[in-house]
Design an enzyme around this catalytic site. Structure first.
Site, mmCIF file in Angstrom:
data_model
loop_
_atom_site.group_PDB
_atom_site.id
_atom_site.type_symbol
_atom_site.label_atom_id
_atom_site.label_comp_id
_atom_site.label_asym_id
_atom_site.label_seq_id
_atom_site.Cartn_x
_atom_site.Cartn_y
_atom_site.Cartn_z
ATOM 1 N N GLY A 15 5.565 -3.245 -8.443
ATOM 2 C CA GLY A 15 4.235 -3.845 -8.334
ATOM 3 C C GLY A 15 3.874 -4.549 -9.630
ATOM 4 C CB VAL A 64 9.099 -0.157 -3.395
ATOM 5 C CG1 VAL A 64 9.059 -0.870 -4.734
ATOM 6 C CG2 VAL A 64 7.726 -0.067 -2.745
ATOM 7 C CG ASN A 90 1.747 -0.273 -10.742
ATOM 8 O OD1 ASN A 90 0.623 0.218 -10.873
ATOM 9 N ND2 ASN A 90 1.938 -1.587 -10.563
ATOM 10 C CE1 TYR A 165 -4.091 2.716 -2.528
ATOM 11 C CE2 TYR A 165 -5.666 4.504 -2.820
ATOM 12 C CZ TYR A 165 -4.847 3.533 -3.358
ATOM 13 O OH TYR A 165 -4.768 3.383 -4.725
HETATM 14 N N1 LIG Z 1 -7.086 -0.889 -8.417
HETATM 15 C C1 LIG Z 1 -7.527 0.335 -8.273
HETATM 16 O O1 LIG Z 1 -8.732 0.605 -8.216
HETATM 17 C C2 LIG Z 1 -6.571 1.490 -8.194
HETATM 18 C C3 LIG Z 1 -7.075 2.800 -8.237
HETATM 19 C C4 LIG Z 1 -6.182 3.869 -8.163
HETATM 20 C C5 LIG Z 1 -4.833 3.636 -8.047
HETATM 21 N N2 LIG Z 1 -4.388 2.345 -7.971
HETATM 22 C C6 LIG Z 1 -2.956 2.134 -7.809
HETATM 23 O O2 LIG Z 1 -2.469 1.333 -8.854
HETATM 24 C C7 LIG Z 1 -1.291 0.650 -8.416
HETATM 25 C C8 LIG Z 1 -1.391 -0.814 -8.800
HETATM 26 O O3 LIG Z 1 -2.461 -1.381 -8.045
HETATM 27 P P1 LIG Z 1 -3.301 -2.654 -8.503
HETATM 28 O O4 LIG Z 1 -4.700 -2.219 -8.580
HETATM 29 O O5 LIG Z 1 -2.663 -3.298 -9.666
HETATM 30 O O6 LIG Z 1 -3.175 -3.543 -7.187
HETATM 31 P P2 LIG Z 1 -2.563 -4.988 -6.967
HETATM 32 O O7 LIG Z 1 -2.761 -5.253 -5.505
HETATM 33 O O8 LIG Z 1 -3.095 -5.935 -7.949
HETATM 34 O O9 LIG Z 1 -1.015 -4.766 -7.279
HETATM 35 C C9 LIG Z 1 -0.131 -4.105 -6.408
HETATM 36 C C10 LIG Z 1 1.198 -4.825 -6.509
HETATM 37 O O10 LIG Z 1 2.151 -4.119 -5.696
HETATM 38 C C11 LIG Z 1 2.924 -5.091 -5.041
HETATM 39 N N3 LIG Z 1 3.515 -4.536 -3.831
HETATM 40 C C12 LIG Z 1 2.879 -4.202 -2.680
HETATM 41 N N4 LIG Z 1 3.754 -3.752 -1.780
HETATM 42 C C13 LIG Z 1 4.971 -3.783 -2.372
HETATM 43 C C14 LIG Z 1 6.267 -3.439 -1.951
HETATM 44 N N5 LIG Z 1 6.484 -2.977 -0.705
HETATM 45 N N6 LIG Z 1 7.297 -3.594 -2.816
HETATM 46 C C15 LIG Z 1 7.092 -4.066 -4.073
HETATM 47 N N7 LIG Z 1 5.872 -4.418 -4.525
HETATM 48 C C16 LIG Z 1 4.822 -4.278 -3.686
HETATM 49 C C17 LIG Z 1 1.959 -6.216 -4.721
HETATM 50 O O11 LIG Z 1 2.624 -7.440 -4.431
HETATM 51 C C18 LIG Z 1 1.122 -6.264 -5.978
HETATM 52 O O12 LIG Z 1 1.648 -7.170 -6.925
HETATM 53 C C19 LIG Z 1 -1.198 0.891 -6.912
HETATM 54 O O13 LIG Z 1 -0.256 1.890 -6.633
HETATM 55 C C20 LIG Z 1 -2.581 1.372 -6.570
HETATM 56 O O14 LIG Z 1 -2.609 2.162 -5.410
HETATM 57 C C21 LIG Z 1 -5.210 1.277 -8.068
#
Ligand SMILES: NC(=O)c1ccc[n+]([C@@H]2O[C@H](COP(=O)([O-])OP(=O)(O)OC[C@H]3O[C@@H](n4cnc5c(N)ncnc54)[C@H](O)[C@@H]3O)[C@@H](O)[C@H]2O)c1
Length: 282
Positions: A15, A64, A90, A165
């Site tokens: 990610g 992934v 991530n 989720y």
């Molecule tokens: N943003 C929030 O509030 C928050 C809160 C808690 C946890 N998270 C976690 O943090 C992590 C990063 O999230 P973010 O906020 O940067 O979101 P984001 O949507 O900006 O980034 C997620 C990335 O994962 C990639 N992705 C999705 N499916 C994929 C796959 N099958 N294979 C490879 N890459 C894939 C997407 O293309 C994207 O670039 C995630 O696991 C998310 O669940 C985010």
């Protein structure tokens, strides 16, 4: 720029083109590390790799949810940089895929298709397993490895209208606790890092949180991870760090103490009804 024991270490961040992934990649490179930026979307990863330079960054397009693609991604990073030391799981799908207005708690089981349920578990839970499955043999050989899984707040795991989720992240959290125990003493650590609340990334809809300054900055995820990647971080496993509680003004150990706790819900796991008493390896 602080180099020291991180200089030359190689990380794979899944990610890596997303909000948090980009912030982590920049921070790791700023600390002298080399990063495989793995994402299912090629554009963002390639643009970031171009910006950071081929000496420090490699873009890898991989889903992934595909075990073969995960193995290829691990091999590609190791082939390019000569080793792999750190795996940051991530990559994740957010609830906007189900309903754009999910933050209002309106999502119901009827809104979630069977395919979405499977896709969320494949990406948000199984993807980390597939990546670790590919990386652990390398980590074992070098008796050195860091696995850092990004889950989410317990609030989101248990919230109504937050499936698939929340439950998929709960699965990743539980597996992280077990894997840390399985790998204890191998030189491979397993830890969890979460933002601590909604973060200012594309995953969090602007309509739900128009005041982006009120959200957790994605850059806040980096200091606990940098701490875990250091040599001293080798003593830390089975811990969960809330990035928003990490105070960068404190020495690392004090910040880790304040922002850390055991992974998962170990207090609830103490009293199984078990013939002969609780197993020692729990
Ligand atoms: N943003 C929030 O509030 C928050 C809160 C808690 C946890 N998270 C976690 O943090 C992590 C990063 O999230 P973010 O906020 O940067 O979101 P984001 O949507 O900006 O980034 C997620 C990335 O994962 C990639 N992705 C999705 N499916 C994929 C796959 N099958 N294979 C490879 N890459 C894939 C997407 O293309 C994207 O670039 C995630 O696991 C998310 O669940 C985010």
């Amino acid at each position: 720029m602080a180099l020291g024991d991180l200089d030359g270490k190689v990380a794979l961040i899944t990610g890596g083109a997303g909000g948090i992934g980009q912030a982590l990649t920049r921070a790791f490179v700023a600390h002298g590390m080399r990063v495989g930026i793995c994402d299912v979307r090629p554009d963002g990863a390639e643009a970031l790799a171009r910006e950071l330079g081929s000496e420090r960054a490699l873009a890898i397009t991989a889903d992934v949810a595909d075990p073969a693609a995960c193995a290829q991604a691990v091999d590609a990073v190791a082939a390019r940089f000569g080793a792999l030391h750190v795996l940051v799981n991530n990559a994740g799908l957010g609830m906007s895929l189900v309903r754009r207005d999910h933050m209002d708690g309106k999502t119901r089981i009827e809104d979630v298709s069977i395919e979405q349920w499977q896709q969320f578990f494949a990406t948000n839970a199984s993807g980390a397993f597939f990546m670790a499955k590919a990386a652990v043999p390398r980590f074992r050989r070098q008796r050195w490895g860091r696995i850092i899984n990004v889950t989410t707040s317990f609030f989101s795991m248990l919230r109504g209208g937050f499936a698939p989720y929340g439950p998929a992240k709960a699965a990743l959290e539980a597996w992280s606790a077990g894997l840390a125990k399985e790998l204890a003493g191998s030189g491979i650590t397993v830890n969890v890092v979460v933002p601590g609340g909604p973060a200012d990334t594309p995953m969090v809809p602007v309509e739900s949180f128009p005041d982006r300054d009120a959200l957790v900055r994605p850059e806040r995820m980096a200091p606990p991870m940098i701490y875990l990647c250091r040599e001293a971080g080798g003593a830390v496993t089975g811990r969960r760090f809330v990035a928003a509680h990490w105070d960068p003004a404190l020495p690392d150990e004090a910040a880790a103490q304040a922002a850390g706790a055991p992974i998962g819900w170990p207090d609830l796991a103490q009293n199984p009804v078990w013939p002969g008493g609780r197993p020692k390896d729990g």
